[in-house]
Design a protein around this motif. Sequence first.
Motif, short mmCIF file in Angstrom:
data_model
loop_
_atom_site.label_atom_id
_atom_site.label_comp_id
_atom_site.label_asym_id
_atom_site.label_seq_id
_atom_site.Cartn_x
_atom_site.Cartn_y
_atom_site.Cartn_z
N VAL A 7 0.96 -1.23 0.01
CA VAL A 7 -0.06 0.12 0.12
C VAL A 7 0.99 1.16 0.06
O VAL A 7 1.79 1.43 0.94
N MET A 8 0.77 2.07 -0.99
CA MET A 8 1.31 3.30 -1.19
C MET A 8 0.46 4.71 -1.15
O MET A 8 -0.64 4.35 -1.93
N LEU A 14 0.50 14.33 -0.47
CA LEU A 14 1.62 14.63 0.51
C LEU A 14 1.89 13.63 1.47
O LEU A 14 0.97 12.80 2.00
N ASP A 15 3.05 13.24 1.49
CA ASP A 15 3.62 12.11 2.40
C ASP A 15 4.58 12.48 3.58
O ASP A 15 5.74 12.77 3.28
N PRO A 16 4.10 13.11 4.66
CA PRO A 16 4.87 13.73 5.68
C PRO A 16 5.80 12.95 6.14
O PRO A 16 6.84 13.17 6.68
N ARG A 22 13.18 11.58 4.59
CA ARG A 22 14.03 12.34 3.75
C ARG A 22 15.23 12.98 4.37
O ARG A 22 16.15 13.34 4.12
N HIS A 23 14.36 13.92 5.27
CA HIS A 23 15.12 15.06 6.12
C HIS A 23 16.12 14.18 7.00
O HIS A 23 17.00 14.92 7.01
N ALA A 24 15.76 13.24 7.68
CA ALA A 24 16.47 12.64 8.55
C ALA A 24 17.83 11.87 7.76
O ALA A 24 19.08 12.00 8.29
N LEU A 25 17.54 11.38 6.82
CA LEU A 25 18.59 10.98 5.78
C LEU A 25 19.66 11.90 5.45
O LEU A 25 20.77 11.71 5.58
N GLY A 26 19.05 13.07 5.14
CA GLY A 26 19.98 14.49 4.89
C GLY A 26 20.66 14.68 6.27
O GLY A 26 21.92 14.91 6.05
N ALA A 27 20.05 14.60 7.28
CA ALA A 27 20.71 15.07 8.55
C ALA A 27 21.83 14.07 8.80
O ALA A 27 22.99 14.29 9.44
N LEU A 28 21.69 12.84 8.33
CA LEU A 28 22.82 11.90 8.57
C LEU A 28 24.03 11.74 7.60
O LEU A 28 24.85 10.89 7.53
N GLU A 32 22.01 12.21 -1.04
CA GLU A 32 21.52 11.80 -2.25
C GLU A 32 20.19 11.42 -2.41
O GLU A 32 19.43 11.53 -3.62
N ALA A 33 19.22 11.33 -1.35
CA ALA A 33 17.94 10.93 -1.39
C ALA A 33 17.30 12.30 -1.50
O ALA A 33 17.21 13.17 -0.86
N ARG A 34 16.62 12.33 -2.66
CA ARG A 34 15.89 13.50 -3.25
C ARG A 34 14.44 13.42 -2.93
O ARG A 34 13.78 14.56 -2.69
N GLY A 35 13.82 12.31 -2.74
CA GLY A 35 12.40 12.14 -2.35
C GLY A 35 12.23 10.75 -1.64
O GLY A 35 13.07 9.63 -2.09
#
Length: 76
Positions: A7-8, A14-16, A22-28, A32-35
């Motif tokens: 299920v997606m 909007l997928d909060p 994505r934000h947490a991956l960037g902080a780590l 490269e994770a754009r979405g």
Amino acid sequence: MKARVHVMLKDGVLDPQGEAVRHALGALGFTEARGVRQGKVIELDLEDGTDTARIDEMCERLLANTVIESYRVEIL
């Protein structure tokens, strides 16, 4: 018989949770994770010979909110 339901959220919804991941991956440092889209997987243990139409009915009535989500059934 086993079935797996994926299920997606539909495109454009909007997928909060995905955005938080994505934000947490960037902080780590994984910039490269754009979405990110997050979904769920539901595994069903069913009686042998259960009709796929019956599984679709389960999805339509309970497992997926078909207004904002899409689903895919995989027979295992």
